[in-house]
Design a protein around this motif. Structure first.
Motif, short mmCIF file in Angstrom:
data_model
loop_
_atom_site.label_atom_id
_atom_site.label_comp_id
_atom_site.label_asym_id
_atom_site.label_seq_id
_atom_site.Cartn_x
_atom_site.Cartn_y
_atom_site.Cartn_z
N VAL A 1 -20.18 -10.43 19.12
CA VAL A 1 -19.78 -11.05 17.86
C VAL A 1 -20.57 -10.39 16.73
O VAL A 1 -21.80 -10.43 16.71
N ILE A 2 -19.87 -9.76 15.80
CA ILE A 2 -20.53 -9.04 14.71
C ILE A 2 -20.35 -9.74 13.36
O ILE A 2 -21.11 -9.49 12.43
N ALA A 3 -19.35 -10.59 13.25
CA ALA A 3 -19.10 -11.32 11.99
C ALA A 3 -18.20 -12.51 12.27
O ALA A 3 -17.64 -12.64 13.37
N LYS A 4 -18.08 -13.36 11.27
CA LYS A 4 -17.19 -14.51 11.37
C LYS A 4 -16.42 -14.64 10.05
O LYS A 4 -16.95 -14.33 8.99
N ILE A 5 -15.19 -15.09 10.16
CA ILE A 5 -14.36 -15.30 8.98
C ILE A 5 -13.80 -16.72 9.01
O ILE A 5 -13.40 -17.22 10.07
N GLU B 1 -14.78 2.00 12.86
CA GLU B 1 -13.98 0.78 12.63
C GLU B 1 -14.55 0.10 11.39
O GLU B 1 -15.73 -0.29 11.37
N ILE B 2 -13.76 0.00 10.32
CA ILE B 2 -14.22 -0.58 9.05
C ILE B 2 -13.68 -2.01 8.94
O ILE B 2 -12.47 -2.24 9.03
N ILE B 3 -14.57 -2.96 8.73
CA ILE B 3 -14.20 -4.37 8.58
C ILE B 3 -14.53 -4.79 7.15
O ILE B 3 -15.70 -4.74 6.74
N LYS B 4 -13.51 -5.17 6.40
CA LYS B 4 -13.70 -5.54 5.00
C LYS B 4 -13.66 -7.05 4.78
O LYS B 4 -14.28 -7.57 3.86
N LYS B 5 -12.88 -7.74 5.60
CA LYS B 5 -12.71 -9.18 5.40
C LYS B 5 -13.54 -9.96 6.40
O LYS B 5 -13.30 -9.89 7.61
N TYR B 6 -14.53 -10.69 5.91
CA TYR B 6 -15.34 -11.56 6.74
C TYR B 6 -16.07 -12.54 5.83
O TYR B 6 -16.23 -12.29 4.63
N SER B 7 -16.50 -13.66 6.40
CA SER B 7 -17.24 -14.66 5.62
C SER B 7 -18.73 -14.37 5.65
O SER B 7 -19.42 -14.45 4.64
N TYR B 8 -19.23 -14.05 6.82
CA TYR B 8 -20.63 -13.64 6.95
C TYR B 8 -20.78 -12.83 8.23
O TYR B 8 -19.95 -12.90 9.13
N LEU C 1 -23.96 -0.83 7.28
CA LEU C 1 -23.56 -1.69 6.17
C LEU C 1 -23.50 -0.87 4.90
O LEU C 1 -24.51 -0.28 4.48
N GLU C 2 -22.34 -0.80 4.28
CA GLU C 2 -22.16 -0.07 3.02
C GLU C 2 -21.52 -1.03 2.01
O GLU C 2 -20.30 -1.21 1.99
N GLY C 3 -22.36 -1.63 1.18
CA GLY C 3 -21.88 -2.63 0.24
C GLY C 3 -21.34 -3.84 1.00
O GLY C 3 -22.05 -4.46 1.78
N LYS C 4 -20.06 -4.17 0.75
CA LYS C 4 -19.42 -5.29 1.44
C LYS C 4 -18.65 -4.85 2.68
O LYS C 4 -17.97 -5.65 3.30
N TYR D 1 -12.00 -23.51 10.55
CA TYR D 1 -13.03 -23.10 11.50
C TYR D 1 -13.44 -21.65 11.25
O TYR D 1 -12.78 -20.92 10.51
N ASP D 2 -14.53 -21.26 11.88
CA ASP D 2 -15.03 -19.89 11.79
C ASP D 2 -14.49 -19.08 12.97
O ASP D 2 -14.83 -19.37 14.13
N LYS D 3 -13.70 -18.07 12.66
CA LYS D 3 -13.14 -17.21 13.70
C LYS D 3 -14.07 -16.03 13.94
O LYS D 3 -14.52 -15.37 12.99
N GLU D 4 -14.36 -15.76 15.19
CA GLU D 4 -15.30 -14.68 15.53
C GLU D 4 -14.62 -13.31 15.44
O GLU D 4 -13.47 -13.15 15.85
N ILE D 5 -15.34 -12.37 14.88
CA ILE D 5 -14.88 -10.98 14.85
C ILE D 5 -15.77 -10.21 15.82
O ILE D 5 -17.00 -10.18 15.67
N ARG D 6 -15.17 -9.60 16.81
CA ARG D 6 -15.94 -8.94 17.87
C ARG D 6 -15.84 -7.42 17.75
O ARG D 6 -14.86 -6.88 17.22
#
Length: 313
Positions: free
Chosen positions: A99-103, A78-85, A63-66, A49-54
């Protein structure tokens, strides 16, 4: 040549019987007004499943690269490096909890977790059942009347009462007195129950060894324990492998009864999934298949051990 032809024909008969049985079940299901939804059940074995990142606080998205960076008004980052989209854009204003991203997350479902508990229960119970069975089996053939009668009393008492009742006694009575948790009480009940049957298997195995071997060992100066350790038990245990395997396969299936004391084994997990999905047929077929994997694996392991021991002879 005739032997090969007969073997081929009987194999064909075997395949036809399997096809007939499969066809019977297939057409039987067609007679039931039931919608099969395997997709609703398989996720309870392995869940993706897609877990929400809040957002951890109010701020602005950078957004700086990935890298996904959240910058607060006070300059906190707060730097988030791991996410699916991501679900936001550069320079978006966000608030805490958005919700800012999902993994994508892949993890075992409740049925697989229940299978792991069942496997853990079975392995520990089998280990202690072997210890109890060997000791009690030796007591059963002992010349000491006290030891022999104790062994007989234990064996007859355990074999003469249902396992379900023994589980309740271990959990509600012995568990309360000794302050055992439900898992320990379940393991103890299963080990004691299987130990009684293992004891009789061990006794039969030892008594199947010709008495002349014991007499020969004693004539060489070996005492009782040396005779048992080096001469009798190694031969007896080889002969007891098939019935032992049958008993341990039964133990794996009997472990489903510990669900009555709220241990979330495979059976209890199956009941919980049925309650949430209302798909009883798919769930219980899946549970049966998982039990079959355990018992078949044990049967295969037993056959492998038998072959290895036969080669060593």
């Amino acid at each position: 040549m005739d032997k090969k032809r007969n073997a081929f024909l009987w194999n064909v008969v075997f395949v036809l019987i399997l096809i007939a049985i499969g066809s019977f079940f297939y057409f039987s299901t067609k007679q039931i007004n039931y919608i099969w939804r395997w997709d609703r059940v398989l996720q309870f074995v392995w869940h993706v499943y897609d877990k929400e990142i809040r957002a951890p606080f109010d701020g602005t998205v950078k957004l700086e690269g990935k890298k996904l960076i959240i910058v607060s008004d006070s300059g906190e980052k707060e730097i988030i490096k791991k996410y699916s989209y991501i679900t936001v854009s550069d320079n978006d204003l966000i608030f805490e909890g958005d919700v800012i991203a999902k993994i994508k997350v892949s993890e075992p479902g409740p049925l697989l977790l229940g299978l792991i508990i069942t496997l853990k229960l079975s392995i520990i119970s089998i280990f202690f059942a072997i210890l109890i069975g060997i000791i009690t089996g030796l007591m059963r053939i002992s010349e000491n009347p006290a030891l022999k009668k104790l062994a007989i009393t234990y064996i007859e008492l355990i074999r003469g009462t249902p396992l379900l009742v023994q589980i309740f006694i271990f959990y509600f009575f012995i568990g309360t007195v000794l302050q055992l948790n439900r898992f320990t009480a379940g393991v103890a009940a299963l080990a004691v129950f299987a130990g009684a049957y293992v004891a009789e298997i061990v006794r039969a195995g030892i008594q199947s060894i010709h008495k002349g071997q014991t007499e020969a060992a004693r004539s060489l100066g070996m005492n009782y324990f040396q005779t048992m350790k080096y001469i009798i038990l190694p031969q007896a245990l080889k002969r007891t492998i098939p019935p032992m395997a049958g008993q341990f396969i039964s133990l794996i299936k009997d472990s489903s009864l510990v669900s009555v004391i709220s241990i979330t084994d495979l059976t209890k997990a199956g009941r919980e999934v049925v309650t949430s999905t209302f798909q009883p047929f798919e769930v219980w077929f899946t549970v049966a298949a998982l039990y079959l994997i355990l018992t078949t694996s044990l049967s295969f392991l037993t056959q492998l051990i038998e072959r290895r021991l036969a080669e060593s002879d």
